[in-house]
Enzyme design. Structure first.
Site, PDB file in Angstrom:
ATOM      1  N   LYS A   1       0.863  -1.241   0.007  1.00  0.00           N
ATOM      2  CA  LYS A   1      -0.071  -0.011  -0.013  1.00  0.00           C
ATOM      3  C   LYS A   1       0.704   1.244  -0.111  1.00  0.00           C
ATOM      4  O   LYS A   1       2.307   1.430   0.370  1.00  0.00           O
ATOM      5  CB  LYS A   1      -1.058  -0.035   0.984  1.00  0.00           C
ATOM      6  CG  LYS A   1      -2.209  -1.061   0.776  1.00  0.00           C
ATOM      7  CD  LYS A   1      -3.208  -1.095   1.862  1.00  0.00           C
ATOM      8  CE  LYS A   1      -4.437  -2.215   1.111  1.00  0.00           C
ATOM      9  NZ  LYS A   1      -5.193  -2.476   2.167  1.00  0.00           N
TER      10      LYS A   1
ATOM     11  N   ARG B   1      -2.982 -10.400   4.396  1.00  0.00           N
ATOM     12  CA  ARG B   1      -3.438 -10.504   3.199  1.00  0.00           C
ATOM     13  C   ARG B   1      -2.034  -9.928   2.318  1.00  0.00           C
ATOM     14  O   ARG B   1      -2.004  -8.733   2.230  1.00  0.00           O
ATOM     15  CB  ARG B   1      -4.523  -9.639   2.994  1.00  0.00           C
ATOM     16  CG  ARG B   1      -5.012  -9.695   1.392  1.00  0.00           C
ATOM     17  CD  ARG B   1      -6.396  -8.769   1.418  1.00  0.00           C
ATOM     18  NE  ARG B   1      -7.093  -8.667  -0.087  1.00  0.00           N
ATOM     19  CZ  ARG B   1      -6.355  -7.917  -0.937  1.00  0.00           C
ATOM     20  NH1 ARG B   1      -5.636  -7.074  -0.686  1.00  0.00           N
ATOM     21  NH2 ARG B   1      -7.240  -7.783  -2.084  1.00  0.00           N
TER      22      ARG B   1
HETATM   23  N1  PMM Z   1      -7.180  -3.852   0.453  1.00  0.00           N
HETATM   24  C1  PMM Z   1      -7.611  -4.298  -0.797  1.00  0.00           C
HETATM   25  C2  PMM Z   1      -8.365  -5.246  -1.399  1.00  0.00           C
HETATM   26  N2  PMM Z   1      -8.889  -5.784  -0.498  1.00  0.00           N
HETATM   27  N3  PMM Z   1      -9.711  -6.724   1.604  1.00  0.00           N
HETATM   28  C3  PMM Z   1      -9.531  -6.620   2.909  1.00  0.00           C
HETATM   29  N4  PMM Z   1     -10.153  -7.197   3.682  1.00  0.00           N
HETATM   30  N5  PMM Z   1      -8.688  -5.624   3.479  1.00  0.00           N
HETATM   31  C4  PMM Z   1      -7.919  -4.701   2.722  1.00  0.00           C
HETATM   32  O1  PMM Z   1      -7.108  -3.826   3.325  1.00  0.00           O
HETATM   33  C5  PMM Z   1      -8.067  -4.874   1.151  1.00  0.00           C
HETATM   34  C6  PMM Z   1      -8.802  -5.920   0.681  1.00  0.00           C
HETATM   35  C7  PMM Z   1      -6.964  -3.040  -1.664  1.00  0.00           C
HETATM   36  O2  PMM Z   1      -5.391  -3.845  -2.064  1.00  0.00           O
HETATM   37  P1  PMM Z   1      -5.142  -4.625  -3.672  1.00  0.00           P
HETATM   38  O3  PMM Z   1      -5.829  -3.594  -4.658  1.00  0.00           O
HETATM   39  O4  PMM Z   1      -3.803  -4.507  -3.662  1.00  0.00           O
HETATM   40  O5  PMM Z   1      -5.672  -5.915  -3.351  1.00  0.00           O
END
Ligand code: PMM
Length: 279
Positions: free
Chosen positions: A216, A258
């Site tokens: 991020k 994640r």
């Molecule tokens: N961040 C992203 C996408 N999905 N899900 C959860 N539970 N928590 C998060 O902080 C989160 C998520 C955005 O990141 P990406 O675009 O790299 O997947």
């Protein structure tokens, strides 16, 4: 499957974004075949869970329509479930969540915590699948307008408690809920760091925590160039810092992290587990 998967240590959730525009890996796994191959590779690297999403949530992003989201997500969920992965579906839409669960997903990851789609909580309650309830204040297009807090940790804790009460009153088993501070969602770096440093306060809500810091922008800012340009470190240069957060989050008792790159975070959570066991 009912109930929350348990892994005996902090779990590692690998990300497969079936999107053309995610900030972190946009376009790399956009066609189904590439996305399935990526998921299988993450599984081979030891990912405990695979999170499949078809809508970018990067700040400023437009929404995709539901048919397109279904087209992106469902075949990938199905193939990864067949391959033996514990799949979560990253969606705020009940149509996508229910199609994904029918295709074998075992966890719903709703970044809106049930706010975006009023039917989501009832679906989760009926199906009995566990759900990630993330702290969220609005869709990607405008969310950074809501990044205003006087005490971010107390406010996120309070809003998560409210969200949890709402989904429980819609019939969701409290034992099926995972909470997530929603790093970067209506939050800047000055908000993300205190949330990470006070996971203990979020643990007071009595539910497992998912921490999703991977690649991020606040990491890009932390690791910005020191050559006078201040240029942010690009997303793929943030994986070592991501692994450091995985170790620290695991040591702080997170249920899962994640991440886009699994191997380093898997090592990190194993280090944290050994460290904790030796205490
Ligand atoms: N961040 C992203 C996408 N999905 N899900 C959860 N539970 N928590 C998060 O902080 C989160 C998520 C955005 O990141 P990406 O675009 O790299 O997947």
């Amino acid at each position: 499957m009912r109930g929350l998967p348990e892994f005996g240590r902090c779990a590692v959730m690998g990300v497969v974004n079936v999107t053309p525009d995610s900030f972190s890996d946009g376009g790399r796994w956009f066609d189904s075949k590439a996305a399935i191959e990526r998921g299988i590779a993450l599984l081979g690297q030891g990912a405990d869970l695979i999170d499949v999403g078809g809508e970018s949530t990067r700040p400023g992003a437009d929404r995709v329509d539901v048919d397109e989201e279904l087209r992106r997500v469902v075949p990938v969920v199905r193939e990864l479930a067949v391959a033996g992965a514990v799949v979560s579906v990253d969606t705020t839409r009940v149509e996508v969540a229910s199609a994904a669960v029918a295709a074998g997903a075992r966890l719903v990851n709703d970044v809106s915590g049930g706010l975006a789609d009023p039917a989501m909580a009832a679906f989760v309650a009926d199906s009995g699948v566990p759900v990630v309830v993330m702290h969220w204040r609005g869709h990607a297009r405008s969310m950074q307008d809501h990044a205003v807090y006087t005490d971010v940790v107390a406010e996120v804790r309070g809003e998560l408690a409210e969200r949890m009460d709402k989904v429980v009153s819609a019939g969701v088993d409290p034992e099926a809920i995972v909470l997530d501070p929603g790093l970067g969602f209506a939050k800047t770096a000055e908000h993300n760091w205190p949330l990470l440093a006070h996971l203990d306060v979020l643990h007071e809500l009595g539910r497992p925590l998912l921490v999703a810091a991977s690649r991020k922008t606040f990491l890009g800012r932390l690791l910005a160039a020191e050559d006078g340009t201040g240029a942010l470190r690009p997303p793929r240069g943030r994986d070592d810092a991501t692994a450091a957060i995985s170790a620290l989050a695991a040591a702080a008792g997170a249920w899962a992290v994640r991440v886009h790159e699994v191997p380093a975070s898997l090592d990190a959570v194993k280090v944290a587990a050994a460290w904790q066991e030796a205490r």
